[in-house]
Design an enzyme around this catalytic site. Sequence first.
Site, short mmCIF file in Angstrom:
data_model
loop_
_atom_site.label_atom_id
_atom_site.label_comp_id
_atom_site.label_asym_id
_atom_site.label_seq_id
_atom_site.Cartn_x
_atom_site.Cartn_y
_atom_site.Cartn_z
N LYS A 169 5.15 41.54 13.08
CA LYS A 169 5.92 41.06 14.24
C LYS A 169 5.09 40.01 14.96
CE LYS A 169 8.64 42.56 18.19
NZ LYS A 169 9.21 43.72 18.90
N GLY A 228 10.19 38.81 19.74
CA GLY A 228 9.46 38.29 18.59
C GLY A 228 10.31 38.27 17.33
N ASP A 263 14.13 52.34 23.50
CA ASP A 263 15.15 51.59 22.74
C ASP A 263 15.49 52.30 21.44
OD1 ASP A 263 16.99 49.55 22.44
OD2 ASP A 263 15.57 48.17 21.50
N LEU A 268 12.64 39.84 8.40
CA LEU A 268 13.27 41.15 8.51
C LEU A 268 14.19 41.24 9.71
CD1 LEU A 268 10.26 43.49 7.64
CD2 LEU A 268 12.23 42.97 6.21
N GLY A 269 13.91 40.51 10.76
CA GLY A 269 14.74 40.59 11.96
C GLY A 269 14.16 39.76 13.08
N VAL A 299 10.22 39.40 13.24
CA VAL A 299 9.56 40.32 12.32
C VAL A 299 9.69 39.78 10.90
CG1 VAL A 299 9.39 42.70 11.51
CG2 VAL A 299 10.13 42.24 13.85
N GLY A 354 14.28 39.54 17.56
CA GLY A 354 14.73 40.05 18.85
C GLY A 354 14.33 39.10 19.96
N GLY A 355 14.49 39.54 21.20
CA GLY A 355 14.17 38.69 22.33
C GLY A 355 12.69 38.41 22.44
#
Length: 308
Positions: A48, A32, A142, A26-27, A34, A29-30
């Site tokens: 995640k 973890g 965020d 799904l995505g 997901v 980031g810095g």
Amino acid sequence: MPSQHDAPLRPEDPRKIGPYALTGRLGEGGQGVVYLAEDREGRAVAVKVLKGGPIASPKARGRFIKEAGAASRVEAPQVARVLDAKVTAERPYLVSEYVRGRTLQEEVAESGPLKGPELHKIALRCAVGLAAIHRAQVVHRDLKPGNVVLGPRGAKIIDFGVARFLDGRTPQTTHPLGTPAYMSPEQVEDLHIGPESDVFAWGATVVYAATGRPPFGAGPTAAVMRRITDREPELGALRGNLRGLVVRCLDKEPAARPTAPEIVRFLRAEARPAAPAARPKSVPRYRSRMIIALVVVSTLGFVCGMLF
């Protein structure tokens, strides 16, 4: 988590985390990655997983534990709920509700800015979610268009990756955390972060939804941060009372901004239909006939008196 659209798993990705079978990405980031996954009953969930797994630093694990704790505190239909967490596992993970839909960022980028009732509805749902987060003594830190998913039951706030508690259990960082275009001035300057910072991000998110661009523009991070601290926001086509509310939310001074509950009350009052103007009471028909008859009789009596 920048998107709710899943992509195929990569060769290096695990196929299972705890009891959850991973089916897609799904995505990332810095902190973890997901994944889209299925639980034992076959229901879709978002998992995640902390980057690094067994070799993740104590600091990274501490942040992940903090995220799980913060997200677990919040219960509201406007916020993706936490379903499970194993923060002490070899591969720490956090399981949350999977919200099927495009993010606000994707929606605006692909279909254009929002306006009218649609804009108002999303702004209100995000404000209600933010009020619930603050009521749970958590600061999201965020909030941005990429962390608002437009699900089948309305907008939901996701991702508590850099959230912190308001009770002092989470120390301040030594550098700003968040997404530059939606940071508050106090985040940029690494000052105390409170609910007011989320309110600033809410205002910036509404500007993006209404115009297709953040209020302080894009470009190099340093340039964006300088505009946030030194310049007035560009609100583009945003009009009416919502524009005035957003201006207050984007005030450089945290104390001058409204609270999330105040935003909710304002938007709900705006959505409430105006009371119809009071209609003059009608005189019953039989009474109106009596009044006409009396007027006629009185007039005839007066005329007769004049003649005789």
